[in-house]
Motif scaffolding. Structure first.
Motif, PDB file in Angstrom:
ATOM      1  N   TYR A  57       0.856  -1.114   0.175  1.00  0.00           N
ATOM      2  CA  TYR A  57       0.023  -0.131   0.120  1.00  0.00           C
ATOM      3  C   TYR A  57       0.839   1.347  -0.054  1.00  0.00           C
ATOM      4  O   TYR A  57       2.022   1.228   0.057  1.00  0.00           O
ATOM      5  N   ARG A  79      -1.409   1.516   6.632  1.00  0.00           N
ATOM      6  CA  ARG A  79      -1.749   0.140   5.849  1.00  0.00           C
ATOM      7  C   ARG A  79      -0.894  -0.706   5.858  1.00  0.00           C
ATOM      8  O   ARG A  79      -1.204  -2.028   5.829  1.00  0.00           O
ATOM      9  N   ASN A  80       0.347  -0.632   5.264  1.00  0.00           N
ATOM     10  CA  ASN A  80       1.315  -1.612   5.344  1.00  0.00           C
ATOM     11  C   ASN A  80       1.603  -2.121   6.822  1.00  0.00           C
ATOM     12  O   ASN A  80       1.877  -3.500   6.784  1.00  0.00           O
TER      13      ASN A  80
END
Length: 145
Positions: free
Chosen positions: A82, A87-88
């Motif tokens: 991402y 998000r990662n």
């Protein structure tokens, strides 16, 4: 920012002290921003001394981890799917949780050997004889002159 403990689906928890996060530059999506911001995450899990696994579960985890496992007993998950760090980070935690849950699951029972039924053996032999007959008919044609 400290690392939170990793909660697993069966009520278990991986202690926070066994997890380490490092943010690095990503090679994934992000355009020009990818050269300026460290959005990819490396999540390290110290599995060997965590006290979460039995010996067989630890061996299964390292076998499932494959090249993500180190000789020091760590599992390294890298996430750069991402464009954002958060998000990662969540992606790496989810993938680690799935790997740990798979390692903690009991192995399937061994396969019980079975014998083919008499009918299936007879059908197989009949089909083999039929194929042999077809191949035998492919031979040279005899001339009756």
């Amino acid at each position: 920012m400290g690392v939170d403990p990793l909660r697993l689906g069966n009520g278990r928890e991986v202690p926070a002290w066994t997890l380490t996060e490092a943010f690095v530059q990503s090679a994934g999506p992000g355009g020009q921003n990818v050269n300026k911001v460290a959005t990819a995450v490396q999540l390290r899990f110290q599995a060997k001394g965590s006290g979460v696994f039995t010996d067989s579960q630890y061996a299964r985890l390292m076998r499932l981890a494959g090249k993500r496992g180190t000789k020091a007993g760590e599992v390294v998950i890298e996430a750069s799917r991402y464009r954002t760090q958060e998000r990662n980070r969540q992606d790496a935690r989810d993938r680690l949780a799935a790997l740990i849950e798979k390692a903690l699951a009991p192995p399937p029972p061994p396969r019980k050997r079975t014998r083919p039924t008499r009918g299936s053996v007879e059908r197989r032999l009949k089909a083999k004889a039929g194929r042999g007959q077809i191949k035998k008919l492919r031979g040279p044609v005899e001339d009756d002159q």
